[in-house]
Design a protein around this motif. Structure first.
Motif, PDB file in Angstrom:
ATOM      1  N   LEU A  20       0.841  -1.161   0.001  1.00 58.79           N
ATOM      2  CA  LEU A  20      -0.109  -0.333  -0.084  1.00 58.79           C
ATOM      3  C   LEU A  20       0.283   1.210   0.180  1.00 58.79           C
ATOM      4  N   LEU A  21       0.819   1.989  -0.907  1.00 59.09           N
ATOM      5  CA  LEU A  21       1.930   3.472  -1.054  1.00 59.09           C
ATOM      6  C   LEU A  21       0.295   4.646  -0.984  1.00 59.09           C
ATOM      7  N   GLU A  22       1.298   5.251  -0.405  1.00 65.18           N
ATOM      8  CA  GLU A  22      -0.414   6.731  -0.150  1.00 65.18           C
ATOM      9  C   GLU A  22       1.062   8.069  -0.109  1.00 65.18           C
ATOM     10  N   LEU A  23       0.362   8.656  -0.692  1.00 72.80           N
ATOM     11  CA  LEU A  23       1.381   9.587  -1.221  1.00 72.80           C
ATOM     12  C   LEU A  23       0.087  11.173  -1.396  1.00 72.80           C
ATOM     13  N   ASP A  24       0.775  12.268  -1.139  1.00 71.77           N
ATOM     14  CA  ASP A  24      -0.448  13.231  -1.105  1.00 71.77           C
ATOM     15  C   ASP A  24      -0.036  14.200  -2.098  1.00 71.77           C
ATOM     16  N   SER A  25      -1.940  14.396  -2.802  1.00 67.60           N
ATOM     17  CA  SER A  25      -2.069  14.915  -4.168  1.00 67.60           C
ATOM     18  C   SER A  25      -3.101  15.916  -3.944  1.00 67.60           C
ATOM     19  N   ASN A  26      -2.485  16.931  -5.091  1.00 67.87           N
ATOM     20  CA  ASN A  26      -4.194  16.914  -4.935  1.00 67.87           C
ATOM     21  C   ASN A  26      -4.233  17.576  -6.887  1.00 67.87           C
ATOM     22  N   PRO A  27      -5.169  17.192  -6.762  1.00 60.56           N
ATOM     23  CA  PRO A  27      -5.349  17.248  -8.429  1.00 60.56           C
ATOM     24  C   PRO A  27      -6.242  18.394  -8.607  1.00 60.56           C
ATOM     25  N   THR A  28      -6.695  19.128  -7.998  1.00 64.31           N
ATOM     26  CA  THR A  28      -7.326  20.583  -8.503  1.00 64.31           C
ATOM     27  C   THR A  28      -6.426  21.505  -8.584  1.00 64.31           C
ATOM     28  N   THR A  29      -5.522  21.069  -8.487  1.00 64.39           N
ATOM     29  CA  THR A  29      -3.919  21.869  -9.002  1.00 64.39           C
ATOM     30  C   THR A  29      -3.819  21.895 -10.337  1.00 64.39           C
ATOM     31  N   GLY A  30      -4.341  20.543 -11.083  1.00 58.43           N
ATOM     32  CA  GLY A  30      -3.855  19.688 -11.925  1.00 58.43           C
ATOM     33  C   GLY A  30      -3.073  18.422 -12.343  1.00 58.43           C
ATOM     34  N   TYR A  31      -2.437  18.248 -11.196  1.00 58.40           N
ATOM     35  CA  TYR A  31      -0.685  17.611 -11.415  1.00 58.40           C
ATOM     36  C   TYR A  31      -2.296  15.950  -9.997  1.00 58.40           C
ATOM     37  N   PHE A  32      -1.461  14.910 -10.607  1.00 61.59           N
ATOM     38  CA  PHE A  32      -2.141  13.922  -9.989  1.00 61.59           C
ATOM     39  C   PHE A  32      -0.564  13.091 -10.219  1.00 61.59           C
ATOM     40  N   TRP A  33      -0.362  12.013  -9.268  1.00 63.44           N
ATOM     41  CA  TRP A  33       0.259  11.269  -9.506  1.00 63.44           C
ATOM     42  C   TRP A  33       0.115   9.792 -10.910  1.00 63.44           C
ATOM     43  N   TYR A  34       0.897   9.547 -11.704  1.00 64.29           N
ATOM     44  CA  TYR A  34       1.306   8.397 -12.363  1.00 64.29           C
ATOM     45  C   TYR A  34       1.668   7.557 -12.594  1.00 64.29           C
ATOM     46  N   MET A  35       1.635   6.191 -12.810  1.00 62.77           N
ATOM     47  CA  MET A  35       2.448   4.958 -13.125  1.00 62.77           C
ATOM     48  C   MET A  35       3.015   5.473 -14.042  1.00 62.77           C
ATOM     49  N   LYS A  36       4.580   5.452 -14.235  1.00 58.62           N
ATOM     50  CA  LYS A  36       5.414   5.628 -15.231  1.00 58.62           C
ATOM     51  C   LYS A  36       6.522   4.455 -15.646  1.00 58.62           C
ATOM     52  N   ASP A  37       6.575   3.065 -14.417  1.00 58.85           N
ATOM     53  CA  ASP A  37       7.312   2.254 -14.946  1.00 58.85           C
ATOM     54  C   ASP A  37       7.164   0.938 -13.282  1.00 58.85           C
ATOM     55  N   ILE A  38       6.562  -0.188 -14.003  1.00 60.59           N
ATOM     56  CA  ILE A  38       6.578  -0.991 -13.311  1.00 60.59           C
ATOM     57  C   ILE A  38       6.549  -2.568 -14.350  1.00 60.59           C
ATOM     58  N   ASN A  39       7.235  -3.029 -13.430  1.00 64.84           N
ATOM     59  CA  ASN A  39       7.270  -5.044 -14.053  1.00 64.84           C
ATOM     60  C   ASN A  39       6.003  -5.454 -13.533  1.00 64.84           C
ATOM     61  N   SER A  40       5.451  -5.632 -14.611  1.00 64.51           N
ATOM     62  CA  SER A  40       4.003  -6.522 -14.294  1.00 64.51           C
ATOM     63  C   SER A  40       3.977  -7.935 -14.437  1.00 64.51           C
ATOM     64  N   SER A  41       5.080  -8.913 -14.165  1.00 63.93           N
ATOM     65  CA  SER A  41       5.323  -9.933 -14.373  1.00 63.93           C
ATOM     66  C   SER A  41       5.805 -10.327 -12.274  1.00 63.93           C
ATOM     67  N   GLN A  42       6.173  -9.075 -11.531  1.00 61.47           N
ATOM     68  CA  GLN A  42       6.054  -8.702 -10.718  1.00 61.47           C
ATOM     69  C   GLN A  42       5.408  -8.455  -9.538  1.00 61.47           C
ATOM     70  N   LEU A  43       4.875  -7.329 -10.499  1.00 62.06           N
ATOM     71  CA  LEU A  43       3.569  -6.126  -9.514  1.00 62.06           C
ATOM     72  C   LEU A  43       2.539  -6.168 -10.365  1.00 62.06           C
ATOM     73  N   ASP A  44       1.223  -6.475  -9.592  1.00 62.66           N
ATOM     74  CA  ASP A  44      -0.048  -6.297 -10.030  1.00 62.66           C
ATOM     75  C   ASP A  44      -0.348  -4.917  -9.548  1.00 62.66           C
ATOM     76  N   LEU A  45      -0.819  -3.694 -10.095  1.00 62.91           N
ATOM     77  CA  LEU A  45      -1.707  -2.916  -9.817  1.00 62.91           C
ATOM     78  C   LEU A  45      -3.002  -3.204  -9.030  1.00 62.91           C
ATOM     79  N   ILE A  46      -3.592  -3.312  -7.998  1.00 59.50           N
ATOM     80  CA  ILE A  46      -4.277  -3.529  -7.892  1.00 59.50           C
ATOM     81  C   ILE A  46      -5.409  -2.772  -7.974  1.00 59.50           C
TER      82      ILE A  46
END
Length: 103
Positions: A20-46
């Motif tokens: 579980l990963l919790e990151l501060d975010s404020n999409p009202t400013t237009g900014y949001f956290w995006y996935m850029k690189d993941i080894n999908s054979s090792q980790l699955d985004l639930i």
């Protein structure tokens, strides 16, 4: 469970375990956290959900946090990379985590 981990943090998981990963975010400013690189054979985004923090009455544009959940699928080492951005040309922060999944 990790809240605002530092860039380069080492994370150890068991196969079948959940990160579980919790990151501060404020999409009202237009900014949001995006996935850029993941080894999908090792980790699955639930899941990837945004939760707004309580704001005083009449206040708009308050921040909150994004909660990511990943399932460890197989053993090995990889990097998980996310970026806080409006667009690929407007990146404010990049977060890279070192993931190790063991039996």
């Amino acid at each position: 469970s990790f809240t605002e981990p530092a860039n380069g943090t080492d994370i150890m998981l068991r196969s079948g375990g959940t990160l579980l990963l919790e990151l501060d975010s404020n999409p009202t400013t237009g900014y949001f956290w995006y996935m850029k690189d993941i080894n999908s054979s090792q980790l699955d985004l639930i899941s990837d959900e945004y939760f707004a923090d309580p704001a005083p009455e009449g206040m708009t544009g308050s921040g909150g946090h994004q909660m990511f959940a990943f399932e460890a699928l197989s053993t090995g080492k990889s990097k998980l990379k996310l970026s806080y951005e409006r667009s690929p040309n407007d990146v404010v922060e990049t977060l890279t985590l070192n993931i190790k999944v063991r039996e």
